[in-house]
Design an enzyme around this catalytic site. Structure first.
Site, PDB file in Angstrom:
ATOM      1  N   LEU A  23       5.600  -3.272  -5.126  1.00 30.69           N
ATOM      2  CA  LEU A  23       4.269  -3.639  -4.641  1.00 30.69           C
ATOM      3  C   LEU A  23       4.431  -4.499  -3.397  1.00 30.69           C
ATOM      4  CD1 LEU A  23       2.484  -4.599  -7.988  1.00 30.69           C
ATOM      5  CD2 LEU A  23       2.163  -2.518  -6.645  1.00 30.69           C
ATOM      6  N   GLU A  30      -4.024 -10.588 -10.685  1.00 26.56           N
ATOM      7  CA  GLU A  30      -4.324  -9.154 -10.641  1.00 26.56           C
ATOM      8  C   GLU A  30      -3.390  -8.411 -11.587  1.00 26.56           C
ATOM      9  OE1 GLU A  30      -5.070  -5.158  -9.873  1.00 26.56           O
ATOM     10  OE2 GLU A  30      -3.091  -6.024  -9.532  1.00 26.56           O
TER      11      GLU A  30
END
Length: 184
Positions: A23, A30
């Site tokens: 990521l 999140e």
């Protein structure tokens, strides 16, 4: 009617979802949202299924494999040795995984089915008649990515859902919002 698929993903403004197998951002809250959504069930005797491609599986740090509290399905054209991972299964295709989900012996062990990436799996799941909802975290920044979400949001309709955090979120200097979509 068949099994319905829920897709969950975070994407940058340019619809980027990954860079070099990771990521491009670090957002603890999140990630906690992702975990809560994919693990929470109404029936305590059930788990949810997460379906991912092999590259997504490879991107998960070893200490988190398999994703805990979930039944992990990995799609891969190559043979995977998953014997050391409980509740983890490999399939050669999306159709093969879907057939297993419909098996009456297996159906009693899970509640929801979440597609968690990567790009080609999202594309296939969105195009399938089994697509139910897309849970999209929109990160309000462009990132240098090599993997993108193949979605045209104009073909979907945004809906509201009670348990989804509302309004602008901020973490590590990044702003983001949670959204839920169905087919228009």
């Amino acid at each position: 009617m068949g099994v319905k698929l829920k897709l969950i993903v975070a994407a940058s403004e340019n619809m980027g979802i990954g860079k070099s197998g990771t990521l491009p951002w670090r957002l603890k809250n999140e990630m906690a949202y992702f975990s809560k959504m994919t693990t929470t069930t109404k029936q305590t005797s059930c788990k949810n299924v997460v379906i991912m491609g092999r590259k997504t599986w490879d991107s998960i740090p070893g200490k988190y494999k398999p994703l805990p509290g979930r039944i992990n399905f990995i799609l891969s054209r190559s043979n995977l040795n998953l014997e050391q991972f409980p509740d983890t299964f490999a399939f050669k295709s999306f159709d093969q995984a879907y057939e297993t989900l419909q098996d009456s012996k297996f159906q009693q062990s899970y509640e929801d089915v979440w597609v968690i990436g990567g790009s080609s799996l999202y594309e296939e799941a969105l195009a399938s008649p089994y697509f139910q909802k897309l849970y999209l975290t929109k990160i309000q920044k462009n990132f240098d990515c090599d993997t993108f979400l193949p979605i045209v949001l104009e073909t979907l309709k945004e809906v509201s859902e009670e348990d989804i955090p509302q309004g602008l979120q901020e973490e590590n200097g990044l702003r983001y919002t949670y959204h839920v979509y169905v087919k228009a």
